[in-house]
Each structure stands twice: as structure tokens, then as C-alpha cells.
Design an enzyme around this catalytic site. Structure first.
Site, PDB file in Angstrom:
ATOM      1  N   ARG A  36      -7.560  -6.965 -13.146  1.00 11.65           N
ATOM      2  CA  ARG A  36      -8.475  -6.911 -11.835  1.00 11.65           C
ATOM      3  C   ARG A  36      -9.184  -8.270 -11.787  1.00 11.65           C
ATOM      4  O   ARG A  36      -9.523  -8.448 -10.650  1.00 11.65           O
ATOM      5  CB  ARG A  36      -9.466  -5.618 -12.141  1.00 11.65           C
ATOM      6  CG  ARG A  36      -8.654  -4.450 -11.936  1.00 11.65           C
ATOM      7  CD  ARG A  36      -9.684  -3.198 -11.753  1.00 11.65           C
ATOM      8  NE  ARG A  36      -9.164  -2.119 -11.307  1.00 11.65           N
ATOM      9  CZ  ARG A  36      -9.622  -0.901 -11.312  1.00 11.65           C
ATOM     10  NH1 ARG A  36     -10.512  -0.797 -12.323  1.00 11.65           N
ATOM     11  NH2 ARG A  36      -9.209   0.149 -10.793  1.00 11.65           N
ATOM     12  N   GLY A 351      -6.240   1.656 -12.605  1.00  9.75           N
ATOM     13  CA  GLY A 351      -6.426   1.027 -13.948  1.00  9.75           C
ATOM     14  C   GLY A 351      -5.909   1.117 -15.096  1.00  9.75           C
ATOM     15  O   GLY A 351      -4.964   0.682 -15.678  1.00  9.75           O
TER      16      GLY A 351
END
Ligand SMILES: Nc1ncnc2c1ncn2[C@@H]1O[C@H](COP(=O)(O)OP(=O)(O)O)[C@@H](O)[C@H]1O
Ligand SMILES: O=C(OP(=O)(O)O)[C@H](O)COP(=O)(O)O
Length: 394
Positions: A36, A351
Site C-alpha cells: 500500500r 489488504g
């Protein structure tokens, strides 16, 4: 309704409040996966190289309006510095004298990361005063936090109302890839939903039933459905007040002709631990007091077969507690099936799912790995994402 891009803004010399999603998995104080952070680099670099004074904001975890030491962004600032090969300032507060002072000292091209915005009780409440305080720090607002675009919080939505705003490169790319895959999905279209955020994902299932041909359920989420089928689930994850809803989804799937797949066997353990006693059981034989922590091998084969026959697969949420070796096989099998299915366009959302694919070294064989789990799901459901809706139009 095309949103403004950062390229539409004149950022030189301007203070830019830039929301990113640095909600990265941490393990013993270090960043377990920096995907990320890397995904936000093009926007951060663009801003810095064009002479903006960059104020970065992100959340990490769910500290619920309080300071939680383990969720400070210090390690993220260090990692960002390493990736950019450039100094990144860091303030240990969300709003206050230190942030204001550090912002006032920023020169063109400088970067400041403020503390985890969810340490402030106003953030998740989309508090109007906090929105004004954030806005007072900056001249412009850029949102590049795709993973958090489905949250109407101050740093993702509220602050946009006070400043000229635009989308960053990551948000643009995600919308383009997901939008084109879903505008006319290749069929059979399969969604695989797993993970542990039962409350978040159960609603998504309802909407996906209007879109997909196959719906596969795994992870902790599955056991509310297994319970709804009438089986005992021991101490497995259960959202008691969602059992009726789960039943109604299974009925809806039947009415719509959507094939609904649930685990037919499971890996169960006598404790939530890597060293627990473990056995593989059929779904109707989960022993009292045991927890189902992965799908079983028969389920893995079943799911792999469905994946192989699909043309488009979206996958959100691991099939089991893949972080612990004894419960990783189901997630690995699904990842491997996606990697092997050459005619299948695979979109990985979230995620933990992205981390799992990375963990099994299969990332390179997926077609798109989204930085947003819940966000990509809500986008696929056709919902407006508040963090994007709030941005200025072209
Ligand atoms: N059967 C299970 N019981 C408890 N937790 C589970 C189970 N299966 C998966 N999990 C956990 O779910 C977590 C991921 O959930 P979630 O945050 O919903 O996924 P994502 O981030 O991909 O959207 C993982 O940390 C995993 O350990
Ligand atoms: O990790 C995130 O979402 P995801 O697990 O759905 O990918 C985002 O950072 C949003 O976090 P949140 O679900 O605590 O609002």
C-alpha cells in the site's frame, strides 16, 4: 462524472493535504507488507516533484479515537523515506501545535506525515470541526486512499468540502481497472468472499447476488452461514444476529439461480494457536469447543474447480487463518487455482488477500491486485464511494 485529477491542479508552492491508505499489516513493530505504501508513491512523487508542500494523512488499524502506541505511523514514515530516498518529516500528533508548526516550516517538495488520523475521536464521526481544522492546514486536497474510499470520514470525505480537490493516481488506476472489468463482466463471473470482517462483508453478499454467477464463501465469515444451514460450529467465528440474514441470502441465491458455495469440510483446532491440536472434519462434524480455522481439502478442490471454469473472479478475504501454517492450505489452494487458471481474469481485493497472495509468491500471476478490500467490493456492488464522490468534478 469524471473527477478532477491531480494533473488538473496547480500544486506548485501549495500546501496539499493528501489522504493515503498506509493501513499496512504490522508484525512485531515492523511492516509485514509495504504494497500500500508503494502504491501511493506515484502521487507522492508527483506532488513533491511539482513543488507542493505535501501533508500526508492516513489511518492504521482501528484505534477508536484513542492513541494506541502500536498503531503509530513512525515505522511508515521511515519506510516511506527509504522508498522515496528522501526525508519524510513525521509529527506524533493528528492536529495541534506540532503539526501546525511543522506545516508552516514546509518548503516546496517537502513531505510531512501526520499521526494516525483515527487517534482523533472526530475522524470516524466525520466531525465538522475536525474537517475545518484539517482544511486550515492546506490549500488543496488530494485523495489517493482507495482502500479507505468507502469510508465517509473527515480525512476521506469531510475535508473535501472545504478545499479544491482531486483524485490521486492510485484512485484513478483502480477505478479504471475495476470499472472496465465490471462494466460487462466476462461470464461465468465468480466472487469469492472470506476473511473475518463479518459485519462489513455480509451486506456486500446481498448485492453481489445480483451480479455474479457463482458465490464462494470461506474464511471466518463462512461459519455464520454454516450455522444457518443448521450445523454446529463449535467455537468458530459467529455473528449470531446475522444468521437469519445468511438464510435469506441462500434463499435469494436459489431464486436467482446463483450457485452458492459453502465449505463442505474444515480444518478445526482446539485453540487459536499455531501449536493447537488440529483435525480435518466434514462440515457436519465440527466438535464442540473447537474452532474452524480453515476450509478443508475437499472444499479446496471444490472451489478450485469453480475457479477453473470461471472467466472473471474477484476474491476478497482469505479462506482461513493463513498467517498460521496449519491453517494456510485453503487460502493457498485458492490462490494457486487462480494462478493456474489462464483464461480467468483475476482481481484480488483487500489488504489481507493481497498479503496472502504475496506470501505464497503468486502476486505476479494475478491480473489485478487492488489496494482496497471493502472499497473494491463496494465499488463492484455499484455503490458510490464517499471518498470519491466528494471530490471536485472536471
Ligand atoms: N476461520 C477463520 N476464523 C477466524 N479468522 C479467520 C478465519 N479465516 C480467516 N480469518 C482471518 O481473517 C483475516 C482477514 O480478514 P479481512 O480483514 O476481512 O480480510 P481482507 O483484509 O482481505 O478484506 C485474516 O487475518 C485471517 O486470519
Ligand atoms: O484495510 C482496509 O480495508 P480492507 O481490509 O477491506 O482492505 C482499509 O484500510 C480500510 O480500513 P477499515 O476497514 O478499518 O476502515
Amino acid at each position: 462524472m469524471k473527477k478532477k485529477s491531480i494533473k488538473d491542479l496547480d500544486v506548485t508552492g501549495k500546501k496539499v493535504f493528501c489522504r493515503v491508505d498506509f493501513n499496512v499489516p504490522m508484525y512485531e513493530g515492523t511492516i509485514a507488507d509495504d504494497t500500500r505504501i508503494r502504491a501511493a508513491l506515484p502521487t507522492i512523487r508527483y506532488l513533491a516533484e511539482h513543488g507542493a508542500k505535501v501533508i500526508l494523512a492516513s489511518h492504521m488499524g482501528r484505534p477508536k479515537g484513542q492513541v494506541v502506541e502500536e498503531l503509530r505511523l513512525g515505522p511508515v514514515a521511515k519506510k516511506l523515506e527509504e522508498l522515496l530516498n528522501k526525508e519524510v518529516r513525521y509529527s506524533e500528533e493528528v492536529i495541534g501545535e506540532d503539526v501546525k508548526k511543522q506545516v508552516s516550516e514546509l518548503q516546496e517538495g517537502d513531505i510531512l506525515l501526520m499521526e494516525n488520523v483515527r487517534f482523533h475521536p472526530g475522524e470516524e464521526k466525520n466531525d465538522a470541526n475536525l474537517a475545518k481544522e484539517f482544511a486550515e492546514l492546506a490549500d488543496l486536497y488530494v485523495n489517493d486512499a482507495f482502500g479507505t474510499a468507502h469510508r465517509a470520514h473527515v480525512s476521506t470525505e469531510g475535508v473535501a468540502g472545504h478545499l479544491p480537490s482531486a483524485a490521486g493516481f492510485l484512485i484513478e488506476k483502480e477505478l479504471e481497472v475495476l470499472g472496465s472489468a465490471l462494466s460487462q463482466p466476462q461470464r461465468p463471473f465468480t466472487a469469492i468472499i472470506g476473511g473475518a470482517k463479518v459485519k462489513d462483508k455480509i451486506g456486500v453478499i446481498d448485492n453481489l447476488l445480483d451480479k455474479v454467477d457463482n458465490l464462494i464463501i470461506g474464511g471466518g465469515l463462512a461459519f455464520t452461514f454454516v450455522k444457518a444451514q443448521g450445523y454446529e460450529i463449535g467455537d468458530s467465528l459467529l455473528e449470531e444476529d446475522k444468521i437469519e440474514l445468511a438464510k435469506s441470502f441462500m434463499k435469494k441465491a436459489e431464486q436467482k439461480g446463483v450457485k452458492f458455495y459453502l465449505p463442505i469440510d474444515a480444518v478445526v483446532a482446539d485453540a487459536f494457536s499455531e501449536s493447537a491440536n488440529v483435525q480435518k472434519v466434514d462440515i457436519d462434524s465440527i466438535p464442540e469447543g473447537w474452532l474452524a480455522l480453515d476450509i478443508g481439502p475437499k472444499t479446496s478442490d471444490l472451489y478450485a474447480g469453480v475457479i477453473k471454469e470461471s472467466k472473471l473472479v474477484i476474491w476478497n478475504g482469505p479462506m482461513g487463518v493463513f498467517e498460521m501454517e496449519p491453517f494456510a492450505q485453503g487460502t493457498k489452494a485458492v490462490a494457486q487455482a487462480l494462478a493456474d487458471a489462464e483464461d480467468t481474469y483475476s482481481i484480488i481485493g483487500g489488504g489481507d488477500s493481497a498479503r496472502a497472495v504475496e506470501h505464497f509468491k503468486l502476486s505476479g500471476q494475478m491480473d489485478h491486485i487492488s489496494t482496497g478490500g471493502g472499497a473494491s467490493l463496494e465499488f463492484m456492488e455499484g455503490k458510490d464511494l464517499p471518498g470519491i464522490a466528494a471530490l471536485d468534478e472536471r
